[in-house]
Design an enzyme around this catalytic site. Structure first.
Site, PDB file in Angstrom:
ATOM      1  N   ARG A 117      18.528  56.877  69.139  1.00 51.54           N
ATOM      2  CA  ARG A 117      19.408  57.426  68.101  1.00 51.54           C
ATOM      3  C   ARG A 117      18.657  57.402  66.784  1.00 51.54           C
ATOM      4  NH1 ARG A 117      23.691  52.376  67.653  1.00 51.54           N
ATOM      5  NH2 ARG A 117      22.129  50.783  67.919  1.00 51.54           N
ATOM      6  N   ASN A 155      25.052  56.052  60.663  1.00 47.42           N
ATOM      7  CA  ASN A 155      25.151  54.685  61.170  1.00 47.42           C
ATOM      8  C   ASN A 155      23.851  53.940  60.945  1.00 47.42           C
ATOM      9  OD1 ASN A 155      26.877  52.770  62.724  1.00 47.42           O
ATOM     10  ND2 ASN A 155      25.051  52.722  64.019  1.00 47.42           N
ATOM     11  N   GLU A 156      23.949  52.825  60.247  1.00 48.67           N
ATOM     12  CA  GLU A 156      22.781  51.968  60.012  1.00 48.67           C
ATOM     13  C   GLU A 156      21.542  52.801  59.699  1.00 48.67           C
ATOM     14  OE1 GLU A 156      22.394  49.074  63.183  1.00 48.67           O
ATOM     15  OE2 GLU A 156      23.957  47.845  62.292  1.00 48.67           O
ATOM     16  N   GLU A 314      30.689  45.662  61.193  1.00 49.49           N
ATOM     17  CA  GLU A 314      30.369  45.328  62.584  1.00 49.49           C
ATOM     18  C   GLU A 314      30.015  43.852  62.689  1.00 49.49           C
ATOM     19  OE1 GLU A 314      27.296  47.535  64.566  1.00 49.49           O
ATOM     20  OE2 GLU A 314      27.860  49.396  63.594  1.00 49.49           O
ATOM     21  N   TRP A 322      20.802  42.594  72.476  1.00 49.27           N
ATOM     22  CA  TRP A 322      19.464  42.966  72.001  1.00 49.27           C
ATOM     23  C   TRP A 322      18.585  41.769  71.686  1.00 49.27           C
ATOM     24  CZ3 TRP A 322      19.820  40.886  67.191  1.00 49.27           C
ATOM     25  CH2 TRP A 322      21.072  40.888  66.573  1.00 49.27           C
ATOM     26  N   GLU A 362      23.749  49.961  75.768  1.00 46.33           N
ATOM     27  CA  GLU A 362      24.382  48.729  75.293  1.00 46.33           C
ATOM     28  C   GLU A 362      25.464  48.243  76.255  1.00 46.33           C
ATOM     29  OE1 GLU A 362      23.699  48.801  70.626  1.00 46.33           O
ATOM     30  OE2 GLU A 362      25.226  50.228  71.237  1.00 46.33           O
TER      31      GLU A 362
HETATM   32  C1  GLA Z   1      24.320  48.007  65.403  1.00 49.08           C
HETATM   33  C2  GLA Z   1      24.823  49.414  65.605  1.00 49.08           C
HETATM   34  C3  GLA Z   1      25.843  49.521  66.710  1.00 49.08           C
HETATM   35  C4  GLA Z   1      25.426  48.698  67.889  1.00 49.08           C
HETATM   36  C5  GLA Z   1      25.245  47.276  67.444  1.00 49.08           C
HETATM   37  C6  GLA Z   1      24.899  46.347  68.585  1.00 49.08           C
HETATM   38  O1  GLA Z   1      24.989  47.293  64.471  1.00 49.08           O
HETATM   39  O2  GLA Z   1      25.345  49.981  64.436  1.00 49.08           O
HETATM   40  O3  GLA Z   1      25.979  50.879  67.051  1.00 49.08           O
HETATM   41  O4  GLA Z   1      24.230  49.172  68.400  1.00 49.08           O
HETATM   42  O5  GLA Z   1      24.201  47.217  66.526  1.00 49.08           O
HETATM   43  O6  GLA Z   1      24.803  45.008  68.144  1.00 49.08           O
END
Ligand code: GLA
Length: 671
Positions: A117, A155-156, A314, A322, A362
């Site tokens: 991603r 996202n991130e 989150e 991970w 995941e």
């Molecule tokens: C990140 C991502 C999520 C997921 C989590 C898993 O924070 O934003 O989509 O992958 O990690 O811990």
């Protein structure tokens, strides 16, 4: 009660509770069970659509909204608000098939393959125009829905595409350098390109720090700065579209603020967020994960200008997937972590993710609803937490009180420490900062973990752990802080380079030499396993140095070895009573604790000290909320009066916080 989020309303009427919701992974029958369970748990907010781009836009400009309409309606009918994502973290496979040049390129010039991603180069304007198309389409279709209350951009950002070394990025880097330096001569001077004959005659010859050979540290630092700015530009481009369509909806993106230098420079990103949001996960190998929770909250709050609450976007209900070995959380840990985040200033607790996935990368990450279903420890705790958070509604908008202690944390210092070769390449910036935080946290001190350009004047004690890169301005303000009576603690390998990553001459620790009244002639890094001793009984590893204490008193000296008798820890007392302390050696956690206890008065007690009981406070002008989090295996009995919000019971004098449990007492704010 006078509670308010100053200029932006909070997305939910109470504390936000929920998580990432990825219904596309499940049959619509499961969606109905989902909303049922969400209602049982008290979920009031979900982040929706984060990875849905390819399912919403099947081919360029060809949209399939039907399934998403259904889920948006279903959530609305069930009173669940939506933090709606722009799905740009997951470009569709048709787009990547057509544009093999979109994925980012690593420093060794290998291009990422589709299949993960954030598979896009932040500088690629073609990609951006596709991204903005889906952002606008989503915003126009759903932005006016009443229960869409907030935007979650991508996202991130940076988690996967933090740096891209491709030709498009190289051209953008050159433009960025042109506007930073104006002329190539200025750049040559700032980077010290005379070394190894790297002088540039034109910006056109500059490349990102590609390959594996040693590189100019100044170039690498600028590339880190540029990379952060490029992703911020992307965020801002998405934000501009969202604000055009829905000017009143708050926009955020999820940060990854913890104890490591960040992928991007969040302190500089923060002003572009309407609400600050963080993703925080504890580590299985961490012996004190609760301190990491505190650390991330203390950093998040310090990114704001007014200590306003932020959103935990989150966290994990139990194990992540991970780490090398992924520990399940102990009974009660989910609730303690969540309440601790609230105690540190979060007005929302959200998880990755609602339902643990069956498939995909995941599939072994915990969710709010585990693979085993709702009849589980995790879901029972999720439901209990939902009840707790509902009862904590009065806390919304209250602030964590001003801290006496400030610890400086700077991404640029962290990046500069990590990039390039150093006298000891095993110094970890994040760990160094966290060790100092731990020494204060353990005593119940309120601590802010702040970027160095913020005001120091509100603190009594300021710590600069391993702050390798320091600007002249920071150095000056540190001097003013001490002149005004503050206690400044500076540790080894601080103040070494300026903003261009060039060494400050005349003795280390350059920027702080004057205020500390010491100078270091030479570093003496230690070998693996090698230890040193000081004459006060402390010992340590990794780092020592040859210090001259010309205008400072010596608190401890090296004992034995090449530095026998030389100063190791010094203090300079300034005329106004301010103190500047230098810790030249890697004295480790025990030494740090002892030094903190020697130098800094313990904080006033809120409820008395009970081992293992973490106490947090939030307040308004008239109310105080005391958070009691018992990490210990024994019940804690304390002296406190007020209304215990989780039970609704009045407590007069004595309150028991059972082992592993939490309590929150509401009382009037003491005068
Ligand atoms: C990140 C991502 C999520 C997921 C989590 C898993 O924070 O934003 O989509 O992958 O990690 O811990």
């Amino acid at each position: 009660m006078t509670l308010s989020h100053t200029d932006q309303s909070w997305p939910t009427s109470g504390i936000s509770f929920g998580g990432d919701y990825n219904p596309e992974q499940w049959h619509p029958d499961v969606w109905r069970e989902d909303v049922d369970l969400m209602r049982q748990a008290g979920v009031n907010l979900v982040s929706l659509g984060i990875f849905s781009w390819g399912l919403l836009e099947k081919a360029e400009g060809v949209y399939d909204w039907a399934w998403f309409d259904e889920i948006v309606d279903l959530l609305g009918e069930n009173g669940i608000s939506i933090d709606l994502a722009t799905p740009t973290a997951a470009p569709p496979s048709w787009l990547l098939a057509r544009h093999p040049e979109f994925p980012p390129v690593d420093h060794d010039m290998t291009r990422h393959w589709p299949g993960a991603r954030l598979g896009w180069c932040p500088s690629n304007r073609d990609f951006r125009s596709h991204a903005l198309r889906i952002v606008r389409a989503v915003a126009e279709r759903y932005g006016s829905r009443e229960h869409v209350v907030m935007w979650h951009v991508s996202n991130e950002l940076g988690g996967g595409n933090g740096h891209c070394y491709c030709d498009v990025s190289a051209a953008a880097f050159r433009n960025w350098l042109k506007s930073r330096y104006g002329s190539v001569d200025k750049l040559n001077e700032a980077w010290g390109t005379a070394f190894w004959g790297h002088h540039y005659g034109t910006f056109d010859h500059i490349l990102p720090p590609r390959g594996n050979d040693a590189k100019n540290p100044s170039l690498m630092l600028d590339f880190d700065r540029f990379s952060s700015d490029e992703l911020l530009e992307h965020y801002r481009a998405e934000r501009a579209v969202l604000k055009e369509v829905t000017p009143d909806l708050p926009v955020t993106t999820n940060f990854m603020v913890g104890a490591e230098p960040d992928a991007v420079d969040y302190a500089r990103w923060a002003p572009h967020m309407d609400i600050l949001a963080n993703d925080h996960y504890t580590r299985s190998s961490d012996p004190v994960p609760q301190q990491d929770v505190a650390f991330s909250g203390d950093r998040m709050r310090s990114l704001t200008t007014d200590r306003r609450p932020w959103l935990l976007m989150e966290h994990s209900t139990s194990a992540v997937n991970w780490q090398p070995r992924n520990r399940a959380k102990n009974p009660g840990e989910l609730i303690r972590d969540a309440i601790s985040h609230v105690a540190h200033g979060a007005d929302g607790v959200m998880y990755f993710q609602w339902r643990a996935s069956r498939a995909g990368a995941e599939q072994f990450h915990s969710g709010m609803v585990p693979h085993a279903g709702p009849n589980t420890k995790v879901f029972r705790e999720v439901r209990a937490l939902g009840g707790h958070l509902r009862r904590l509604a009065p806390v919304l908008g209250s602030r964590v009180p001003a801290a006496r202690v400030g610890i400086l944390f700077d991404n640029e210092a962290g990046w500069a420490t990590r990039r390039g070769v150093k006298p000891n390449n095993f110094l970890e910036y994040g760990a160094a900062v966290r060790d100092w935080h731990a020494a204060f946290w353990r005593r119940g001190d309120g601590v802010d973990v702040l970027p160095p350009w913020k005001d120091f004047s509100t603190y009594d004690t300021l710590v600069a752990p391993q702050l390798f890169l320091v600007s002249d301005d920071t150095a000056l303000r540190a001097e003013e802080f001490v002149a005004a009576g503050g206690t400044l603690i500076v540790t080894a390998f601080s103040g070494i380079v300026d903003e261009n990553d060039q060494v400050r001459l005349g003795g280390y620790p350059g920027a702080f030499r004057r205020v500390l009244g010491v100078w270091t002639e030479e570093f003496y890094p230690l070998q693996e396993g090698e230890t040193f001793r000081l004459d006060n009984g402390w010992s340590g590893q990794e780092w020592t140095e040859h210090v001259h204490a010309e205008e400072a008193d010596v608190l401890a000296r090296y004992q034995g070895g090449a530095l026998d008798g030389y100063p190791a820890v010094t203090v300079r007392t300034h005329p106004g009573g301010g103190r500047a302390v230098y810790v030249s050696a890697g004295i480790g956690r025990a030494g740090i604790r002892a030094l903190v206890d020697d130098l800094v008065e313990p904080p006033p007690e809120v409820v008395g000290r009970v081992p293992g009981l973490e106490v947090g406070v939030r307040h308004t002008t008239i109310d105080e909320f005391v958070f009691l989090i018992n990490h210990a295996a024994e019940d804690a009995t304390l002296n406190i009066s007020g209304t215990e919000l989780l039970s609704g019971l009045t407590t007069e004098g004595s309150l028991v916080v059972p082992a592993g449990d939490v309590r929150v007492v509401h009382r009037s704010r003491p005068a």
